[in-house]
Design a protein around this motif. Structure first.
Motif, mmCIF file in Angstrom:
data_model
loop_
_atom_site.group_PDB
_atom_site.id
_atom_site.type_symbol
_atom_site.label_atom_id
_atom_site.label_comp_id
_atom_site.label_asym_id
_atom_site.label_seq_id
_atom_site.Cartn_x
_atom_site.Cartn_y
_atom_site.Cartn_z
ATOM 1 N N ARG A 8 0.841 -1.200 0.000
ATOM 2 C CA ARG A 8 0.000 0.000 0.000
ATOM 3 C C ARG A 8 0.882 1.258 0.000
ATOM 4 N N ARG B 174 0.448 2.043 -3.910
ATOM 5 C CA ARG B 174 -0.666 3.000 -3.936
ATOM 6 C C ARG B 174 -0.192 4.419 -3.581
ATOM 7 N N ASN B 175 0.578 4.531 -2.500
ATOM 8 C CA ASN B 175 0.973 5.881 -2.052
ATOM 9 C C ASN B 175 2.265 6.383 -2.694
ATOM 10 N N LYS C 5 0.766 1.326 10.939
ATOM 11 C CA LYS C 5 -0.395 2.172 11.281
ATOM 12 C C LYS C 5 -0.198 3.630 10.839
ATOM 13 N N GLY C 6 0.133 3.793 9.574
ATOM 14 C CA GLY C 6 0.242 5.138 9.004
ATOM 15 C C GLY C 6 1.305 5.992 9.685
ATOM 16 N N THR D 273 1.743 6.442 12.709
ATOM 17 C CA THR D 273 1.237 7.134 13.909
ATOM 18 C C THR D 273 2.143 6.834 15.101
ATOM 19 N N GLY E 266 0.952 10.037 10.789
ATOM 20 C CA GLY E 266 -0.434 10.481 11.014
ATOM 21 C C GLY E 266 -0.631 11.086 12.400
ATOM 22 N N ALA F 243 -0.630 11.376 16.530
ATOM 23 C CA ALA F 243 -0.841 10.480 17.675
ATOM 24 C C ALA F 243 -1.658 9.247 17.285
ATOM 25 N N PHE F 244 -1.281 8.100 17.848
ATOM 26 C CA PHE F 244 -2.109 6.895 17.698
ATOM 27 C C PHE F 244 -3.273 7.081 18.666
ATOM 28 N N LEU F 245 -4.417 7.468 18.093
ATOM 29 C CA LEU F 245 -5.508 7.990 18.924
ATOM 30 C C LEU F 245 -6.041 7.062 20.015
ATOM 31 N N PRO F 246 -6.114 5.750 19.771
ATOM 32 C CA PRO F 246 -6.633 4.908 20.870
ATOM 33 C C PRO F 246 -5.800 5.012 22.154
ATOM 34 N N SER G 103 2.422 11.943 4.659
ATOM 35 C CA SER G 103 1.418 12.747 5.344
ATOM 36 C C SER G 103 1.898 13.103 6.735
ATOM 37 N N ALA H 100 -1.266 16.620 12.366
ATOM 38 C CA ALA H 100 -1.274 16.993 13.790
ATOM 39 C C ALA H 100 0.140 16.951 14.378
#
Ligand code: COA
Length: 612
Positions: free
Chosen positions: A127, A131-132, A193-194, A196, A226, A228-231, A267, A270
């Motif tokens: 990916r 893709r990117n 995970k992007g 993060t 991306g 912070a890893f939000l969870p 990318s 934040a």
């Protein structure tokens, strides 16, 4: 750790018998030559020892008038006594046990490294690259760094965390050369995970920045994150050593005249956006580099507007309109070329191109696998290890006959002079006093200190007043050595060659004593106490004790799992696991890295570069 050499060394599994082949061959050659005289093994051994003495005496008798000035200098360093590194036959079984253990842990180490090298896995890499249209992080480093091996820091960080596996903590860090200058790099791996940031990822970046500050190394950030890893947001914000500290450090480092360059090569959302905007100079890559506090999905949710990433925060926008980026690069390759050009504007004094001449140790570094103790009771005299790490196996020992459970002295590693402080048993009162004295000598003479740590698993309980007094005295002596180690104003490198247990580990410059670098051998065990010294037997034949026994057995299992070198490295309690046979290479490179600051032009300015 050493990227080019680690995997080769890891793959090099050799039959244990080979390790002895060198000494056996020499022995047989010797026996053949003197077969008439060798009536028995003992005579052979005496003759062999004698011939070494003759060679040594002959070397010492060389007239100094016949050698040049340069050679004179080299001869000076070569007069340190040669250590006898032969492994006595009585240690053979311990050596073999250790060897078996080393092979098993190295097998595990190579499996973990292999896993980590694949980042977020094959699908994520596809990916990312297809893709990117981005380069995989390891390809990026190949383009950025000079064509030499680099020191990757803590590659096993992030494995088996309570929140799952985060390969390489989602961010590769290390030290490599760019245009001949040693630099710290921090590169997000967007296949995890992007890119993060997990809590362990923050810790890894903070450690890389700490290394940059302590050793005054310029830093390059390859940002593709991306944010912070939000969870896990509550573990990433807002404490002192959470995410924001990375940006704070960027300003402090700049004020310390440690330059920082960032490349926006993906990318940056934040938190990911602050790293390049706090850097002194930033390059952004067209089409793939974007920078925003909230991405297109959030804009849509907030305002209902459809906006492309390119229009919201692409390379052209930030190069022409916002000024968040200073250089526009049409491709990743051109971005890394631009970084090299930026580095050539730093006004660094070129590093001297001196070639240091040195002798290899007289004994094979492969034999370190049999000397790497699988437990405290499998520990062999540490001078056998030192003899395999010092140039020419030469060692100028300090206080050789006093406090012998600590070995101290001077030697060279690939031409660099170092003070050695090596555990050789329990850190007794005398050993601690000797350690304090020696550490102060090194500090006084500005000589880096190399600690070989193998601490005793537990202190014996005193059973008499006399013993209690002895303990108190030892504690006081250890405290003075701790103070000497903490305050020694010289670079320190710690290698945990066996146990890293309890308070003695502080004295031997453990992590909390801020060595410039700390590495573990794969056999190392790190814990407050050794799980194998824990009793699980109930005190009486009493059913009440059953519960205690179960609890103890669980505690023992937990302790066992938490003691491994890989558990430690996953949590960044060290700078990585290294193979025993690569120790000389890693230490020499660290010493070279530390030395670089001598050649920097430092101006008195104490303000950071503030982006306008
Ligand atoms: N927290 C947790 N997980 C995140 C995440 C975040 N901030 N951002 C992305 N991810 C996860 C995705 O869920 C996905 O997981 P999966 O592989 O298990 O499906 C993985 O990361 C890759 O994301 P994806 O969007 O498929 O990849 P991409 O390469 O197309 O885009 C980003 C990557 C980071 C640009 C994009 O996901 C994004 O914009 N994320 C939101 C970032 C954000 O708002 N951060 C705010 C932090 S305060």
């Amino acid at each position: 750790m050493w990227n080019n050499i680690t995997l080769c060394s890891v793959c090099k599994f050799f039959p244990s018998s080979l390790l002895f082949s060198r000494s056996r061959t020499l022995y047989h050659v010797f026996k053949r030559k003197y077969k008439d005289l060798c009536k028995d093994e003992q005579t052979a051994q005496i003759l062999q020892d004698g011939s070494c003495q003759v060679v040594k005496r002959t070397c010492n008798m060389l007239p100094s008038r016949l050698v040049s000035n340069k050679a004179k200098y080299r001869r000076y360093t070569k007069t340190y006594p040669v250590l006898d590194g032969r492994i006595p036959a009585v240690y053979q079984h311990v050596f073999e046990e250790n060897l078996r253990n080393s092979e098993a842990v190295i097998q595990r180490y190579s499996e973990l490294l292999e896993m980590v090298s694949k980042g977020g896995g094959e699908n994520s890499i596809l990916r990312h690259t297809q893709r990117n249209k981005k380069l995989f992080v390891r390809e990026r480093l190949k383009m950025l760094l000079d064509d030499e091996s680099f020191l990757e820091l803590s590659p096993l960080a992030g494995l088996n965390m309570p929140y799952g596996d985060v390969p390489a903590a989602g961010c590769l860090t290390g030290i490599g050369k760019i245009c001949g200058v040693w630099c710290v790099f921090m590169a997000n791996d967007a296949t995890v995970k992007g890119g993060t940031i997990y809590p362990i990822g923050v810790k890894k970046q903070l450690r890389a920045q700490e290394i940059a500050m302590q050793n005054r190394l310029l830093s390059v950030y390859l940002v593709d994150s991306g944010g912070a890893f939000l969870p896990l947001q509550s573990e990433l914000f807002p404490d002192k050593s959470d995410g924001g500290r990375v940006f704070y450090n960027e300003a402090i480092m700049s004020a310390m005249k440690i330059p920082q360059v960032a490349v926006v090569c993906g990318s940056c959302v934040a938190g990911g956006a602050y790293v390049p905007t706090m850097a002194e100079e930033t390059v952004i890559v067209d089409k793939i580099g974007t920078l925003f506090l909230a991405g297109p999905p959030l804009v849509k949710a907030a305002t209902g507007e459809n906006v492309s990433p390119e229009d919201l925060g692409g390379a052209r926008l930030h190069s022409k309109v916002s000024g968040c980026s200073d250089h526009f690069a049409p491709s990743e390759k051109e971005a890394y070329e631009c970084v090299r050009n930026i580095i050539s504007t730093l006004n660094y004094e070129p590093l001297p191109e001196e070639v240091m001449e040195y002798d290899d140790p007289l004994y094979s570094s492969d034999e370190l696998l049999g000397l790497a103790p699988q437990g405290y009771e499998y520990t062999l005299p540490v001078k056998l290890i030192v003899s395999r790490l010092m140039d020419g196996s030469r060692f100028q020992e300090f206080k050789a006959d006093y406090g012998t459970t600590l070995v101290t002295g001077f030697g060279h590693v690939e031409g660099h002079l170092v003070g050695i402080v090596a555990s050789n048993g329990e850190l007794s009162h005398d050993a601690s006093l000797k350690g304090s004295h020696f550490v102060q000598l090194c500090s006084q003479r500005s000589i880096p200190i190399l600690f070989f740590q193998n601490t005793a698993p537990h202190a014996a309980e005193p059973t008499s007043i006399l013993q209690a007094e002895a303990h108190t005295n030892r504690l006081k002596a250890q405290a003075s050595m701790m103070a000497a180690v903490a305050c020694a104003a010289v670079p320190k490198i710690t290698i945990v060659i066996g146990g890293c247990y309890g308070s003695e580990s502080y004295v031997m410059c453990g992590r909390s004593f801020s060595p410039n670098f700390l590495f573990l051998w794969p056999n190392a065990r790190v814990a407050l106490v050794d799980s194998r010294h824990f009793s699980t037997i109930p005190k009486a034949d009493d059913s009440d004790c059953k519960g205690d026994e179960l609890e103890l057995s669980h505690l023992k299992e937990k302790l066992e799992e938490e003691s491994s070198a890989f558990y430690s490295s996953a949590r960044l309690w060290d700078d990585g696991v290294i193979l025993p046979q690569n120790t000389r290479k890693v230490v020499a490179q660290c010493l070279e890295i530390i030395k670089q600051q001598k050649y920097q032009v430092i101006s008195p300015c104490q303000y950071p570069v503030i982006r306008m």
